[in-house]
Write a protein that holds these residues in place. Structure first.
Motif, PDB file in Angstrom:
ATOM      1  N   ARG A  30      -0.726  19.448   4.284  1.00 26.26           N
ATOM      2  CA  ARG A  30      -1.325  18.191   3.265  1.00 26.26           C
ATOM      3  C   ARG A  30      -2.766  18.054   3.473  1.00 26.26           C
ATOM      4  NH1 ARG A  30       2.671  13.841   4.776  1.00 26.26           N
ATOM      5  NH2 ARG A  30       3.850  15.390   4.028  1.00 26.26           N
ATOM      6  N   GLU A  69      -5.370  18.094   0.286  1.00 25.48           N
ATOM      7  CA  GLU A  69      -5.925  16.953  -0.115  1.00 25.48           C
ATOM      8  C   GLU A  69      -7.605  17.220  -0.179  1.00 25.48           C
ATOM      9  OE1 GLU A  69      -5.468  13.762  -0.918  1.00 25.48           O
ATOM     10  OE2 GLU A  69      -3.602  14.551  -1.028  1.00 25.48           O
ATOM     11  N   GLU A  99       7.267  10.102  -2.049  1.00 22.45           N
ATOM     12  CA  GLU A  99       6.792   9.166  -1.004  1.00 22.45           C
ATOM     13  C   GLU A  99       6.036   9.484   0.053  1.00 22.45           C
ATOM     14  OE1 GLU A  99      10.689   7.697   0.109  1.00 22.45           O
ATOM     15  OE2 GLU A  99      11.052   6.543  -1.684  1.00 22.45           O
ATOM     16  N   GLY A 159       3.633  11.853  -0.639  1.00 23.92           N
ATOM     17  CA  GLY A 159       2.175  12.273  -1.263  1.00 23.92           C
ATOM     18  C   GLY A 159       2.202  13.737  -1.364  1.00 23.92           C
ATOM     19  N   ASP A 160       3.241  14.350  -1.448  1.00 23.72           N
ATOM     20  CA  ASP A 160       3.435  15.887  -1.737  1.00 23.72           C
ATOM     21  C   ASP A 160       3.244  16.282  -3.147  1.00 23.72           C
ATOM     22  OD1 ASP A 160       3.389  16.386   1.186  1.00 23.72           O
ATOM     23  OD2 ASP A 160       5.360  16.569   1.352  1.00 23.72           O
ATOM     24  N   ASP A 202       2.271  14.747  -7.110  1.00 23.61           N
ATOM     25  CA  ASP A 202       1.403  13.771  -7.603  1.00 23.61           C
ATOM     26  C   ASP A 202       2.203  12.887  -8.782  1.00 23.61           C
ATOM     27  OD1 ASP A 202      -1.151  14.146  -6.474  1.00 23.61           O
ATOM     28  OD2 ASP A 202      -1.136  16.302  -7.783  1.00 23.61           O
ATOM     29  N   PRO A 245       3.409   8.489  -7.118  1.00 24.78           N
ATOM     30  CA  PRO A 245       3.431   7.766  -5.789  1.00 24.78           C
ATOM     31  C   PRO A 245       2.414   6.501  -5.803  1.00 24.78           C
ATOM     32  CG  PRO A 245       2.363   9.801  -5.621  1.00 24.78           C
ATOM     33  CD  PRO A 245       3.112   9.798  -6.899  1.00 24.78           C
ATOM     34  N   SER A 285       0.986   5.114  -3.290  1.00 22.60           N
ATOM     35  CA  SER A 285      -0.051   5.468  -1.955  1.00 22.60           C
ATOM     36  C   SER A 285      -1.485   6.065  -2.262  1.00 22.60           C
ATOM     37  CB  SER A 285       0.724   5.853  -0.764  1.00 22.60           C
ATOM     38  OG  SER A 285       1.186   7.253  -1.320  1.00 22.60           O
ATOM     39  N   VAL A 286      -1.316   6.693  -3.527  1.00 22.88           N
ATOM     40  CA  VAL A 286      -2.233   7.753  -3.977  1.00 22.88           C
ATOM     41  C   VAL A 286      -2.986   7.255  -5.337  1.00 22.88           C
ATOM     42  CG1 VAL A 286      -3.440  10.021  -4.245  1.00 22.88           C
ATOM     43  CG2 VAL A 286      -1.705   9.590  -2.355  1.00 22.88           C
TER      44      VAL A 286
END
Length: 309
Positions: free
Chosen positions: A70, A74, A137, A139-140, A142, A273, A275-276
């Motif tokens: 991960r 990123e 969830e 984040g893997d 987009d 997600p 979160s990102v």
């Protein structure tokens, strides 16, 4: 902890040996061995079990590998986004597609992205709805096309369409009425079904409970291809989205028609997600995904589908 160590870690995990990892990374074997040793020393943990069969991650190794993958992903994304500060659209976008929709959607989506935005690189992942939701969830992913996703704080969900599930019968079952198969009739047949908590199994179990009946399960398999093979072999009936069987039904390989009385719908949604922060590349790919879905419906290539108003 250095990037070279993480790259060596993932290369060994993916290839199962230092030799193949060194070939993949274009470095000598002792360099890979040293990076893994230094990482294990820094973490105070053994990351791989060594044997003649190769290098197998330990339990703690699997956890570190997941986080390392991960982290490097990123970094790749950050590098591509930095390039987007100039002209054109750049970036790496990881897209999740349902296994049942990938055959129809992968080519038009990838083709459109490559033609319109050659600076964007796609990673296409397929899976079942539950898998895609977990990957979103975490984040893997987009953006993903999944189904029956309830509202969740971790996800931005946009409903696109509803489609009815179909009953699928062996060729030996004779003609299945095009107007549909009564659900109670279906429940009288031996069924080849995915095991719970698979999304389709949950939908069918719920519909059966509402009419006060139970499923007669002949065999369980979570592989849709195996489901169809077993049905073709005359070992039972099954339930699948129409998009997965319409072509085979038209060719006489299988008998299939929508389930009626009651219909069993599943809702297809576009999810990202929360979160990102969505990049311009992610928003573009999400738009192309939605465009491809609408195009398939307009062309009549998505059976029993209707847009969500």
């Amino acid at each position: 902890m250095e990037m070279r160590q993480l790259q060596a870690l993932l290369a060994v995990a993916d290839t199962g040996s230092v030799t193949r990892a060194s070939e993949l990374l274009h470095v000598v074997q002792p360099a890979v061995t040293r990076q893994i040793h230094n990482l294990e020393t820094e973490l105070g943990a053994i990351l791989f079990d060594r044997s003649r069969a190769g290098m197998r991650p330990t339990d703690i190794g699997m956890q570190v590998i997941e986080r390392a993958r991960r982290a490097l992903s990123e970094l790749d994304r950050a590098r591509e986004e930095a390039r987007s500060s100039g002209a054109g659209l750049y970036g790496i976008v990881t897209v999740g597609l349902l296994a049942s929709t990938a055959a129809l959607l992968a080519v038009p989506v990838v083709s459109a992205v490559m033609e319109r935005h050659p600076g964007v690189r796609l990673r296409v992942v397929t899976g079942y709805g539950g898998h895609l939701s977990r990957w979103l969830e975490a984040g893997d992913l987009d953006v993903a096309l999944t189904y029956n996703q309830p509202p969740a704080a971790a996800l931005d969900v946009k409903p696109l369409l509803e489609e009815d599930l179909w009953a699928v019968a062996p060729p030996s079952a004779g003609h299945v009425a095009a107007e549909g198969v009564d659900f109670r009739e279906l429940l009288q047949r031996p069924l080849v079904m995915p095991s719970a908590p698979h999304g389709i199994r949950t939908l069918v179990d719920g519909a059966a409970a509402r009419v006060g009946l139970q499923l007669d399960i002949a065999v369980e398999t979570n592989d849709a291809g195996v489901q169809k093979q077993l049905v073709r072999g005359g070992l039972g009936w099954t339930v699948l989205p129409g998009i997965m069987v319409a072509q085979e039904a038209a060719g006489g390989v299988l008998n299939a028609a929508p389930i009626v009385n009651p219909v069993i719908p599943r809702r297809i949604v576009l999810a990202k997600p929360t979160s990102v922060r969505s990049t311009s590349a992610v928003r573009m790919v999400a738009g192309i995904l939605e465009e491809a879905v609408l195009g398939l419906i307009d062309a009549g290539r998505w059976p029993s589908a209707r847009l969500v108003q």
